[in-house]
Design a protein around this motif. Structure first.
Motif, PDB file in Angstrom:
ATOM      1  N   ARG A 216       5.631  -8.918  12.223  1.00  0.00           N
ATOM      2  CA  ARG A 216       4.747 -10.115  12.446  1.00  0.00           C
ATOM      3  C   ARG A 216       4.740 -10.755  13.734  1.00  0.00           C
ATOM      4  NH1 ARG A 216       6.380 -13.272   6.854  1.00  0.00           N
ATOM      5  NH2 ARG A 216       6.390 -11.465   5.390  1.00  0.00           N
ATOM      6  N   ARG A 217       4.010 -11.526  14.001  1.00  0.00           N
ATOM      7  CA  ARG A 217       4.062 -12.365  15.306  1.00  0.00           C
ATOM      8  C   ARG A 217       5.195 -13.128  15.453  1.00  0.00           C
ATOM      9  NH1 ARG A 217       2.025 -17.362  17.068  1.00  0.00           N
ATOM     10  NH2 ARG A 217       1.311 -17.329  19.276  1.00  0.00           N
ATOM     11  N   GLY A 218       5.839 -12.854  16.755  1.00  0.00           N
ATOM     12  CA  GLY A 218       7.223 -13.682  17.160  1.00  0.00           C
ATOM     13  C   GLY A 218       8.283 -12.895  16.650  1.00  0.00           C
ATOM     14  N   GLU A 219       8.191 -11.714  16.086  1.00  0.00           N
ATOM     15  CA  GLU A 219       9.441 -10.779  15.935  1.00  0.00           C
ATOM     16  C   GLU A 219       9.642  -9.826  17.268  1.00  0.00           C
ATOM     17  OE1 GLU A 219       9.593  -8.393  12.512  1.00  0.00           O
ATOM     18  OE2 GLU A 219       8.796  -9.821  11.202  1.00  0.00           O
ATOM     19  N   THR A 220      10.945  -9.503  17.221  1.00  0.00           N
ATOM     20  CA  THR A 220      11.363  -8.605  18.431  1.00  0.00           C
ATOM     21  C   THR A 220      11.631  -7.553  17.770  1.00  0.00           C
ATOM     22  OG1 THR A 220      12.425 -10.738  19.485  1.00  0.00           O
ATOM     23  CG2 THR A 220      13.134  -8.474  19.941  1.00  0.00           C
ATOM     24  N   ILE A 221      10.773  -6.311  18.344  1.00  0.00           N
ATOM     25  CA  ILE A 221      11.161  -5.033  17.862  1.00  0.00           C
ATOM     26  C   ILE A 221      11.308  -3.957  18.798  1.00  0.00           C
ATOM     27  CG2 ILE A 221       9.302  -5.541  16.124  1.00  0.00           C
ATOM     28  CD1 ILE A 221       7.154  -3.928  17.622  1.00  0.00           C
ATOM     29  N   ASN A 222      11.790  -2.931  18.392  1.00  0.00           N
ATOM     30  CA  ASN A 222      11.965  -1.771  19.300  1.00  0.00           C
ATOM     31  C   ASN A 222      11.173  -0.521  18.931  1.00  0.00           C
ATOM     32  OD1 ASN A 222      14.082   0.727  19.592  1.00  0.00           O
ATOM     33  ND2 ASN A 222      14.322  -0.685  21.478  1.00  0.00           N
ATOM     34  N   TYR A 223      10.766  -0.014  19.846  1.00  0.00           N
ATOM     35  CA  TYR A 223      10.193   1.434  19.646  1.00  0.00           C
ATOM     36  C   TYR A 223      10.162   2.161  20.949  1.00  0.00           C
ATOM     37  CZ  TYR A 223       5.946  -0.375  22.413  1.00  0.00           C
ATOM     38  OH  TYR A 223       5.325  -1.072  23.388  1.00  0.00           O
ATOM     39  N   ALA A 225      11.768   3.660  23.862  1.00  0.00           N
ATOM     40  CA  ALA A 225      12.753   2.898  24.865  1.00  0.00           C
ATOM     41  C   ALA A 225      12.437   1.354  25.251  1.00  0.00           C
ATOM     42  CB  ALA A 225      12.918   3.577  26.100  1.00  0.00           C
ATOM     43  N   THR A 226      11.391   0.833  24.458  1.00  0.00           N
ATOM     44  CA  THR A 226      10.991  -0.429  24.687  1.00  0.00           C
ATOM     45  C   THR A 226      11.341  -1.242  23.715  1.00  0.00           C
ATOM     46  OG1 THR A 226       9.089   0.173  25.313  1.00  0.00           O
ATOM     47  CG2 THR A 226       8.997  -1.928  24.942  1.00  0.00           C
ATOM     48  N   THR A 227      12.057  -2.702  23.935  1.00  0.00           N
ATOM     49  CA  THR A 227      12.441  -3.684  22.905  1.00  0.00           C
ATOM     50  C   THR A 227      11.577  -5.020  23.567  1.00  0.00           C
ATOM     51  OG1 THR A 227      14.713  -2.994  22.877  1.00  0.00           O
ATOM     52  CG2 THR A 227      14.236  -5.197  22.282  1.00  0.00           C
ATOM     53  N   ALA A 228      10.745  -5.581  22.737  1.00  0.00           N
ATOM     54  CA  ALA A 228       9.868  -6.486  23.118  1.00  0.00           C
ATOM     55  C   ALA A 228       9.533  -7.398  21.808  1.00  0.00           C
ATOM     56  CB  ALA A 228       8.406  -5.968  23.542  1.00  0.00           C
ATOM     57  N   THR A 229       9.097  -8.307  22.075  1.00  0.00           N
ATOM     58  CA  THR A 229       8.463  -9.684  21.239  1.00  0.00           C
ATOM     59  C   THR A 229       7.129  -9.580  21.039  1.00  0.00           C
ATOM     60  OG1 THR A 229      10.194 -10.904  21.780  1.00  0.00           O
ATOM     61  CG2 THR A 229       8.553 -12.071  20.534  1.00  0.00           C
ATOM     62  N   VAL A 230       6.723  -9.584  19.731  1.00  0.00           N
ATOM     63  CA  VAL A 230       5.034  -9.572  19.318  1.00  0.00           C
ATOM     64  C   VAL A 230       4.417 -10.690  19.420  1.00  0.00           C
ATOM     65  CG1 VAL A 230       3.406  -8.926  17.595  1.00  0.00           C
ATOM     66  CG2 VAL A 230       5.541  -7.661  17.478  1.00  0.00           C
ATOM     67  N   GLU A 231       3.367 -10.746  20.718  1.00  0.00           N
ATOM     68  CA  GLU A 231       2.798 -11.935  20.915  1.00  0.00           C
ATOM     69  C   GLU A 231       1.404 -12.076  20.222  1.00  0.00           C
ATOM     70  OE1 GLU A 231       2.297 -11.877  25.027  1.00  0.00           O
ATOM     71  OE2 GLU A 231       4.360 -13.106  25.352  1.00  0.00           O
ATOM     72  N   PHE A 264      14.003  -8.890  13.137  1.00  0.00           N
ATOM     73  CA  PHE A 264      13.847 -10.393  12.725  1.00  0.00           C
ATOM     74  C   PHE A 264      14.715 -10.765  11.392  1.00  0.00           C
ATOM     75  CE2 PHE A 264      11.153 -12.940   9.606  1.00  0.00           C
ATOM     76  CZ  PHE A 264      11.092 -13.948  10.430  1.00  0.00           C
ATOM     77  N   THR A 265      14.953  -9.790  10.624  1.00  0.00           N
ATOM     78  CA  THR A 265      15.823 -10.201   9.278  1.00  0.00           C
ATOM     79  C   THR A 265      17.445  -9.840   9.632  1.00  0.00           C
ATOM     80  OG1 THR A 265      15.516  -8.016   8.430  1.00  0.00           O
ATOM     81  CG2 THR A 265      13.847  -9.794   7.941  1.00  0.00           C
TER      82      THR A 265
END
Length: 388
Positions: A216-223, A225-231, A264-265
């Protein structure tokens, strides 16, 4: 020369209505069946008023009373879309059916009633489908921010599909052969789908993200080699902000094909420290290292998992400690890790336990195999007294 008819075209029998005959038959009908007509008109008025009351009830209750995500709200929205044209024709259909109206008038009212009913059912179906979609998304998401990105597209797709079906039903009731039309729509849809395959794949991927919610928007995810927050989750692409500050843009279809890790969880983080001590460490001291590490973790509020000897390194005896930190904020976890590292350094210094670092010892042998110093012995220089 006689006109040739194309056998591929549907045969449509179009006859202009005889208005004079319809008028005469209607006047005669009123004169003979006026009692049935009055009764039917009274019933029609009651039905019209009942439908109007239902329509107004739906208008008042959509989103203003009760649970805005409940089924009653969805049905209220659908009832509010009832048109006056449909209600009038329902009443007129009742009158001509009960009062034995002339065939021409009955046929005209039935034709108009069919059109009104098909269009009205399409309106009801559209409101119910859209209401159920919003209900499902809002019930799971709460804020509904991602739904706003796709609701316009969903409304267009649902409206086009329902009214295309309604048009085909109306034409079929008029006696038009709709087989060619349906085939043409199918072929046209396939052609459009192939031409815009990439765009549609991203659009349906966006709908999949909205309804399936892998993130969801605001979650930090990794795919990868990238770790980023969904804007932002758009209809074509998803925009993210990397932990290093860069803005990342990736197509929705491409993103869903990757293995995504969401933080997120995550209610805790597991932290590991690899520690190497010199080979000259005494055995009894090495046996105490796991207990020393456990005490440090416990004193600093961490959840100790395990610690022990893991291997003989090139220049060190290798130990490892694992512990969990139950904090939601990564910055707070970072501080705990910092404190644990300094505490280990302090304890080892106080106990005289030396950390290992890469070292290398070179031994030199003489031609006969005896170990000698890595440099040749130098004969002492004899001092000469030049003054004597």
């Amino acid at each position: 020369m006689a006109d040739k008819k194309d056998p591929a075209l549907p045969a449509i029998d179009v006859q202009a209505p005889n208005l004079r005959e319809m008028w005469d038959s209607t006047i005669t009908w009123f004169q003979v069946h006026y009692v049935q007509i009055l009764i039917a008109l009274g019933a029609a008025v009651l039905i019209y008023l009942a439908l109007t009351a239902l329509r107004e009830f739906g208008k008042r209750n959509r989103g203003t009373r009760g649970d805005p995500l409940g089924y009653a709200n969805v049905l209220g929205r659908a009832a509010a879309r009832t048109t006056h044209y449909f209600m009038v024709l329902v009443a007129a259909r009742l009158v001509v059916g009960y009062a034995d109206a002339p065939a021409s008038l009955t046929k005209t009212v039935a034709f108009l009633f069919t059109i009104a009913t098909v269009l009205q059912v399409a309106l009801w179906a559209r409101e119910i489908i859209l209401g159920l979609i919003e209900r499902k998304t809002l019930a799971q998401d709460g804020g509904g921010e991602t739904l706003a990105n796709a609701m316009g597209l969903i409304r267009v797709l649902v409206s086009f599909a329902l009214f295309a079906i309604a048009t085909i039903v109306v034409l079929d009731n008029l006696g038009v052969n709709v087989t060619g039309l349906v085939a043409g729509l199918g072929i046209g849809g396939i052609a459009i789908g192939l031409a815009a395959q990439g765009i549609f794949s991203d659009l349906f991927a966006a709908l999949s993200i909205i309804f399936d919610k892998p993130f969801r928007r605001g979650e930090t995810i990794n795919y990868d080699a990238t770790t980023a927050t969904v804007e932002k989750i758009g209809l074509k692409s998803t925009r993210l902000r990397a932990v290093t500050g860069e803005k990342k843009v990736i197509s929705n279809a491409n993103l869903l094909q990757k293995e995504i890790t969401s933080y997120f969880t995550l209610d805790h983080r597991r932290i590991k420290f690899a520690i190497g001590v010199i080979y000259q460490t005494a055995t009894d001291v090495a046996e105490q290292i796991p207990d020393i590490l456990k005490a440090i973790i416990t004193d600093l509020g961490g959840n100790f998992v395990r610690s022990g000897f893991i291997g003989f390194g090139a220049s060190s005896l290798d130990f490892e400690v694992e512990f969990d930190v139950y904090l939601p904020d990564w910055d707070a976890i970072y501080i705990v890790r910092h404190k644990v590292g300094l505490a280990i350094l302090r304890q080892f210094n106080d106990r005289g336990i030396e950390f290992a670092y890469p070292t290398q010892t070179t031994f030199t042998s003489a031609p006969d195999g005896r170990m000698i110093m890595p440099y040749a012995e130098v004969q002492p220089v004899k001092r000469v007294d030049l003054e004597g």
